[in-house]
Design a protein around this motif. Sequence first.
Motif, PDB file in Angstrom:
ATOM      1  N   ILE A  15      -5.718 -22.688 -17.101  1.00 55.51           N
ATOM      2  CA  ILE A  15      -6.106 -21.338 -16.673  1.00 55.51           C
ATOM      3  C   ILE A  15      -5.716 -21.201 -15.210  1.00 55.51           C
ATOM      4  CG2 ILE A  15      -8.011 -19.728 -16.321  1.00 55.51           C
ATOM      5  CD1 ILE A  15      -9.403 -20.781 -18.648  1.00 55.51           C
ATOM      6  N   ILE A  16      -4.933 -20.157 -14.907  1.00 51.92           N
ATOM      7  CA  ILE A  16      -4.468 -19.962 -13.532  1.00 51.92           C
ATOM      8  C   ILE A  16      -4.853 -18.566 -13.042  1.00 51.92           C
ATOM      9  CG2 ILE A  16      -2.543 -21.578 -13.762  1.00 51.92           C
ATOM     10  CD1 ILE A  16      -0.669 -19.164 -14.068  1.00 51.92           C
ATOM     11  N   SER A  17      -5.033 -18.447 -11.728  1.00 53.40           N
ATOM     12  CA  SER A  17      -5.320 -17.132 -11.148  1.00 53.40           C
ATOM     13  C   SER A  17      -5.374 -17.256  -9.637  1.00 53.40           C
ATOM     14  CB  SER A  17      -6.667 -16.584 -11.646  1.00 53.40           C
ATOM     15  OG  SER A  17      -7.736 -17.149 -10.913  1.00 53.40           O
ATOM     16  N   HIS A  18      -5.468 -16.103  -8.991  1.00 52.76           N
ATOM     17  CA  HIS A  18      -5.774 -16.031  -7.564  1.00 52.76           C
ATOM     18  C   HIS A  18      -7.270 -16.322  -7.414  1.00 52.76           C
ATOM     19  CE1 HIS A  18      -4.495 -14.604  -3.558  1.00 52.76           C
ATOM     20  NE2 HIS A  18      -5.754 -14.235  -3.422  1.00 52.76           N
ATOM     21  N   PRO A  19      -7.709 -16.833  -6.257  1.00 56.83           N
ATOM     22  CA  PRO A  19      -9.149 -17.045  -6.073  1.00 56.83           C
ATOM     23  C   PRO A  19      -9.946 -15.761  -6.342  1.00 56.83           C
ATOM     24  CG  PRO A  19      -7.934 -18.004  -4.253  1.00 56.83           C
ATOM     25  CD  PRO A  19      -6.936 -17.253  -5.074  1.00 56.83           C
ATOM     26  N   ASP A  20     -11.119 -15.922  -6.930  1.00 59.64           N
ATOM     27  CA  ASP A  20     -12.072 -14.825  -7.187  1.00 59.64           C
ATOM     28  C   ASP A  20     -11.634 -13.844  -8.275  1.00 59.64           C
ATOM     29  OD1 ASP A  20     -13.842 -15.785  -5.270  1.00 59.64           O
ATOM     30  OD2 ASP A  20     -12.906 -14.649  -3.661  1.00 59.64           O
ATOM     31  N   ALA A  21     -10.627 -14.203  -9.055  1.00 63.59           N
ATOM     32  CA  ALA A  21     -10.240 -13.307 -10.157  1.00 63.59           C
ATOM     33  C   ALA A  21     -11.147 -13.507 -11.376  1.00 63.59           C
ATOM     34  CB  ALA A  21      -8.785 -13.523 -10.543  1.00 63.59           C
ATOM     35  N   GLY A  22     -11.970 -14.579 -11.336  1.00 59.08           N
ATOM     36  CA  GLY A  22     -12.900 -14.823 -12.435  1.00 59.08           C
ATOM     37  C   GLY A  22     -12.473 -15.941 -13.354  1.00 59.08           C
ATOM     38  N   LYS A 114      -7.981  -5.758  -7.922  1.00 56.29           N
ATOM     39  CA  LYS A 114      -6.992  -6.209  -6.939  1.00 56.29           C
ATOM     40  C   LYS A 114      -5.575  -6.313  -7.500  1.00 56.29           C
ATOM     41  CE  LYS A 114     -10.480  -8.874  -4.434  1.00 56.29           C
ATOM     42  NZ  LYS A 114     -10.966 -10.224  -4.116  1.00 56.29           N
ATOM     43  N   GLY A 115      -5.458  -6.407  -8.821  1.00 58.90           N
ATOM     44  CA  GLY A 115      -4.133  -6.520  -9.429  1.00 58.90           C
ATOM     45  C   GLY A 115      -3.498  -7.872  -9.176  1.00 58.90           C
ATOM     46  N   VAL A 116      -2.178  -7.922  -9.170  1.00 63.47           N
ATOM     47  CA  VAL A 116      -1.441  -9.186  -8.985  1.00 63.47           C
ATOM     48  C   VAL A 116      -1.474  -9.575  -7.508  1.00 63.47           C
ATOM     49  CG1 VAL A 116       0.795 -10.331  -9.182  1.00 63.47           C
ATOM     50  CG2 VAL A 116       0.062  -8.710 -10.944  1.00 63.47           C
ATOM     51  N   GLU A 117      -1.944 -10.786  -7.220  1.00 64.43           N
ATOM     52  CA  GLU A 117      -2.034 -11.264  -5.841  1.00 64.43           C
ATOM     53  C   GLU A 117      -1.049 -12.409  -5.618  1.00 64.43           C
ATOM     54  OE1 GLU A 117      -6.369 -11.030  -4.327  1.00 64.43           O
ATOM     55  OE2 GLU A 117      -6.570 -11.222  -6.497  1.00 64.43           O
ATOM     56  N   ARG A 143     -15.906  -3.029 -13.566  1.00 63.64           N
ATOM     57  CA  ARG A 143     -15.786  -2.464 -12.215  1.00 63.64           C
ATOM     58  C   ARG A 143     -14.708  -1.382 -12.217  1.00 63.64           C
ATOM     59  NH1 ARG A 143     -15.857  -7.714  -8.195  1.00 63.64           N
ATOM     60  NH2 ARG A 143     -17.672  -8.763  -9.110  1.00 63.64           N
ATOM     61  N   GLU A 144     -14.768  -0.531 -11.206  1.00 61.24           N
ATOM     62  CA  GLU A 144     -13.743   0.517 -11.070  1.00 61.24           C
ATOM     63  C   GLU A 144     -12.442  -0.139 -10.632  1.00 61.24           C
ATOM     64  OE1 GLU A 144     -14.371   3.556 -11.953  1.00 61.24           O
ATOM     65  OE2 GLU A 144     -16.538   3.388 -12.142  1.00 61.24           O
ATOM     66  N   GLY A 145     -11.458  -0.159 -11.501  1.00 56.32           N
ATOM     67  CA  GLY A 145     -10.208  -0.840 -11.184  1.00 56.32           C
ATOM     68  C   GLY A 145      -9.007   0.090 -11.255  1.00 56.32           C
ATOM     69  N   GLN A 146      -7.834  -0.522 -11.199  1.00 58.45           N
ATOM     70  CA  GLN A 146      -6.592   0.250 -11.250  1.00 58.45           C
ATOM     71  C   GLN A 146      -6.331   0.751 -12.673  1.00 58.45           C
ATOM     72  OE1 GLN A 146      -3.187  -1.717  -9.392  1.00 58.45           O
ATOM     73  NE2 GLN A 146      -4.563  -3.066  -8.262  1.00 58.45           N
ATOM     74  N   GLU A 154       2.785  -3.486 -12.710  1.00 60.24           N
ATOM     75  CA  GLU A 154       2.737  -4.401 -11.570  1.00 60.24           C
ATOM     76  C   GLU A 154       2.994  -5.844 -12.027  1.00 60.24           C
ATOM     77  OE1 GLU A 154      -0.156  -5.445  -7.763  1.00 60.24           O
ATOM     78  OE2 GLU A 154      -1.002  -4.415  -9.491  1.00 60.24           O
ATOM     79  N   ILE A 155       2.427  -6.225 -13.171  1.00 58.04           N
ATOM     80  CA  ILE A 155       2.649  -7.574 -13.712  1.00 58.04           C
ATOM     81  C   ILE A 155       4.133  -7.779 -13.994  1.00 58.04           C
ATOM     82  CG2 ILE A 155       2.237  -9.089 -15.695  1.00 58.04           C
ATOM     83  CD1 ILE A 155      -0.576  -7.789 -15.892  1.00 58.04           C
ATOM     84  N   GLU A 156       4.757  -6.794 -14.627  1.00 52.55           N
ATOM     85  CA  GLU A 156       6.183  -6.917 -14.949  1.00 52.55           C
ATOM     86  C   GLU A 156       7.035  -6.994 -13.686  1.00 52.55           C
ATOM     87  OE1 GLU A 156       6.775  -5.235 -19.426  1.00 52.55           O
ATOM     88  OE2 GLU A 156       7.396  -3.896 -17.802  1.00 52.55           O
ATOM     89  N   ALA A 157       6.694  -6.151 -12.706  1.00 54.16           N
ATOM     90  CA  ALA A 157       7.506  -6.080 -11.484  1.00 54.16           C
ATOM     91  C   ALA A 157       7.335  -7.330 -10.613  1.00 54.16           C
ATOM     92  CB  ALA A 157       7.126  -4.833 -10.685  1.00 54.16           C
ATOM     93  N   LYS A 158       6.091  -7.773 -10.409  1.00 48.47           N
ATOM     94  CA  LYS A 158       5.830  -8.877  -9.485  1.00 48.47           C
ATOM     95  C   LYS A 158       5.980 -10.256 -10.111  1.00 48.47           C
ATOM     96  CE  LYS A 158       2.827  -6.643  -6.072  1.00 48.47           C
ATOM     97  NZ  LYS A 158       1.500  -6.695  -5.403  1.00 48.47           N
ATOM     98  N   LEU A 159       5.720 -10.370 -11.411  1.00 49.95           N
ATOM     99  CA  LEU A 159       5.732 -11.688 -12.040  1.00 49.95           C
ATOM    100  C   LEU A 159       6.990 -11.946 -12.872  1.00 49.95           C
ATOM    101  CD1 LEU A 159       1.978 -12.019 -13.108  1.00 49.95           C
ATOM    102  CD2 LEU A 159       3.073 -12.678 -10.966  1.00 49.95           C
TER     103      LEU A 159
END
Length: 527
Positions: A15-22, A114-117, A143-146, A154-159
């Motif tokens: 499992i991978i993620s940016h810190p605090d993504a859950g 926060k989206g892709v970090e 939560r209120e998100g994007q 954003e996932i397609e563009a950044k990752l």
Amino acid sequence: MTLEQEIAKRRTFGIISHPDAGKTTLTEKLLLFGGAIQKAGAVKSSKIKDHARSDWMEIEKQRGISVATSVMGFDYKGIKINLLDTPGHQDFAEDTYRTLTAVDSVIMVIDCVKGVEIQTEKLMEVCRMRNTPVLCFINKLDREGQDPFDLLDEIEAKLGIKVRPLSWPISMGKTFKGVYNLFEKSLQLFTPSKVTIQESIEISDIYSEELDRLVGENYAKQLRADVELIEGVYPEFDVQTYLDGEVAPVFFGSAVNNFGVKELLDAFIQFAPPPIARETTLREVKPEEEKFSGFIFKIHANMDPKHRNRIAFIRVCSGMFERGSNYYHVRQDKSIRFSNATAFMAQDRETVEQAWPGDIVGLYDTGNLKIGDTLTAGEKMVYTGIPSFSPEIFKEVINKDAMKTKQLEKGLLQLMEEGVAQLFTYELGKKKVVGVVGALQFEVIQFRLKNEYGASVEFAGQDIFKACWISSKNPKKLAEFIDSKQRHIARDKDDKIVFMAESRAWLQMVQDNFPEISFHFTSEFKD
């Protein structure tokens, strides 16, 4: 069971993620579904004593972050799941990069707010290098998100990976109604502050009046419009494109509320690959080969503070591992017998008699094993692709208690063997310098030296640009270089010679002046 049957029922993933993504929260909920734990821990609350199960090191409990990869195994619907929860914090990325060599697929957690970090992008680069299958979980829908479509773009563009939503949120934040499962054609309703598992409601026709009744006319209308757009924009989901690492299926949910996690896990065991073939220096090794082989991707000392033990984690790649058998240690060219072998549920462990491809086994070790080592049934091959790193920050180790010099020496050696950091000892004066990827690692080293070895240290900053391992085809020229640059020559923990360059410009000048000397930015090089 046959070897083929054992392989077919295994799924090994990280499992991978940016810190605090859950990420750690999602890990806990997956363990709950697998019956591996009865109660989720409070990840960051100092008021609650039950900390997240996968964050077992003392410093992790205090800081509320994951700093070491945890290895956990559990069964779910007849499938043996090996889960590796990785550090999210960028200062501990090296442990995550190595862990990704030991998995067959990953679940990537993204915060819908926060989206892709940046750290997610770095981790994804490692996955792309190996075409690792990626399944995406967009978290924190309560939560209120994007906008969900913006997140997918954003996932397609950044990752750099195509996506295909397999579930879809009905609103989010305060008006979050639930998730429609596009794959199973079912609806799961969200109840705020309720963490019990909601039964899915089958809705094969989203134009039925039943949907209006359950979520309200306006939300039903919006869902229909969204689904229509999804079906028009994204191609049908093809499992093979996921297995090839080309398309990431996307699920939405809220891990802290246990919402959408079961759907994610059910899809995962259906799609995710069983153990895959892996490359060695000689050939590709298939998991169904009868002879055992595997590689060490992680080492950890003092997992049990009461017993000063050192455990090497091996990923079984082929054949069957048997406790008590002799296996060939390729690097040392000798046979080793492992009478103690364990499986893990975070820091809890049980003795393992046998293990199969995909399994992660902890081997009690007295110092023979290193990260990247290969064990086989006799074949002289080495598994490739286990990354090493070049440190970016350097600090001198200052011993604050001369009475504890031996404890400090032992502690530094064991922590360096874990791959936490790199230690360089200068030839002149024996000054010890630690090199790390991220500054937070110094805090972890200081904490662990004190708590696990009773050694007190401080760190003093050093003006060092790069540690360069050096070699030459001309032994005389190498000896001359070492003699002329004696103040800048050190040895790493494996006694390899290292040139400590103070600046980029100076390193370039030295390279120009000594053309017969080769400078390497990793300890793994061929002369």
